[in-house]
Scaffold this motif. Sequence first.
Motif, mmCIF file in Angstrom:
data_model
loop_
_atom_site.group_PDB
_atom_site.id
_atom_site.type_symbol
_atom_site.label_atom_id
_atom_site.label_comp_id
_atom_site.label_asym_id
_atom_site.label_seq_id
_atom_site.Cartn_x
_atom_site.Cartn_y
_atom_site.Cartn_z
ATOM 1 N N ALA A 33 0.842 -1.201 0.000
ATOM 2 C CA ALA A 33 0.000 0.000 0.000
ATOM 3 C C ALA A 33 0.874 1.246 0.000
ATOM 4 O O ALA A 33 1.884 1.308 0.701
ATOM 5 C CB ALA A 33 -0.916 0.003 1.213
ATOM 6 N N ASP A 39 -4.624 4.748 -2.217
ATOM 7 C CA ASP A 39 -4.330 3.778 -1.164
ATOM 8 C C ASP A 39 -4.534 4.375 0.222
ATOM 9 O O ASP A 39 -5.158 3.753 1.100
ATOM 10 C CB ASP A 39 -2.893 3.268 -1.291
ATOM 11 C CG ASP A 39 -2.687 2.393 -2.514
ATOM 12 O OD1 ASP A 39 -3.629 2.274 -3.330
ATOM 13 O OD2 ASP A 39 -1.588 1.833 -2.657
ATOM 14 N N LEU A 82 -2.404 -4.119 0.361
ATOM 15 C CA LEU A 82 -3.768 -4.164 -0.124
ATOM 16 C C LEU A 82 -3.915 -5.466 -0.910
ATOM 17 O O LEU A 82 -3.149 -5.725 -1.846
ATOM 18 C CB LEU A 82 -4.084 -2.968 -1.015
ATOM 19 C CG LEU A 82 -4.275 -1.631 -0.289
ATOM 20 C CD1 LEU A 82 -4.495 -0.505 -1.290
ATOM 21 C CD2 LEU A 82 -5.442 -1.699 0.692
ATOM 22 N N PRO A 89 -9.709 -4.372 -4.596
ATOM 23 C CA PRO A 89 -9.158 -4.398 -3.240
ATOM 24 C C PRO A 89 -10.259 -4.716 -2.224
ATOM 25 O O PRO A 89 -11.315 -4.074 -2.219
ATOM 26 C CB PRO A 89 -8.629 -2.978 -3.044
ATOM 27 C CG PRO A 89 -8.407 -2.454 -4.425
ATOM 28 C CD PRO A 89 -9.497 -3.071 -5.254
ATOM 29 N N TYR A 92 -7.295 -5.120 3.848
ATOM 30 C CA TYR A 92 -6.073 -4.442 4.268
ATOM 31 C C TYR A 92 -5.329 -5.395 5.192
ATOM 32 O O TYR A 92 -5.919 -5.964 6.121
ATOM 33 C CB TYR A 92 -6.377 -3.142 5.010
ATOM 34 C CG TYR A 92 -5.147 -2.489 5.596
ATOM 35 C CD1 TYR A 92 -4.147 -2.003 4.766
ATOM 36 C CD2 TYR A 92 -4.976 -2.381 6.973
ATOM 37 C CE1 TYR A 92 -3.003 -1.413 5.288
ATOM 38 C CE2 TYR A 92 -3.844 -1.788 7.505
ATOM 39 C CZ TYR A 92 -2.860 -1.315 6.660
ATOM 40 O OH TYR A 92 -1.731 -0.733 7.179
#
Length: 200
Positions: A33, A39, A82, A89, A92
């Motif tokens: 990320a 992001d 990610l 996406p 996380y």
Amino acid sequence: MKPVTHLDSYRTRVTAGPPPVPELSMPWDARVARSDGYDLHLVHRWNSAPHVAAFRRQAWTLPRWEAELRAQLDGDDVRPLLISWHGRPVIYAEVCRAARHAVGSCYRARPHDLGLNLAVGELAMTDSGLVRSLLPRLTDALFEADPHCTRIVLEPDVRNTRAIRSFEAGGFVAADEIVLPGKVALLMVCRRSSAGARTR
């Protein structure tokens, strides 16, 4: 080249390098990320979502997340990721060297142990089986990326029963309850087998 030996995972004086970035196969993909742009805003929004903030407690301001991601990217302890599913996406993740974090003081951590933190950003996707589908691929990719790593650990909040069930289905086993800053957690472990694949 120095031959790979898993004994390095046990030697307390060994210093492990940065955690690896896993290479996943379709439909999954993982990338580091960035600390700006899309992001940054996505990581900030996901961590501010109530279903994530309730357990991660990182509903920080955008500037604080920018500073956090920049520090992770500049350091050798954590890699923010990610993870995408079919190009979108959805998760996380943070991959860290467990021995260099708070969790490392709660068990006999080895230098090459890896720690994982995962968050499904969109509430509508939390019960879709994403984590239990991802974890076997992710742990295999991490073991392959770091031949010295013999254990990967998770430390979900003990109240987060949904996540714990997903982690168990994905190959992790509960080891112990531990106290970490801001939470009581369940230490969960996935071990590399003698043949190189993950094992319960």
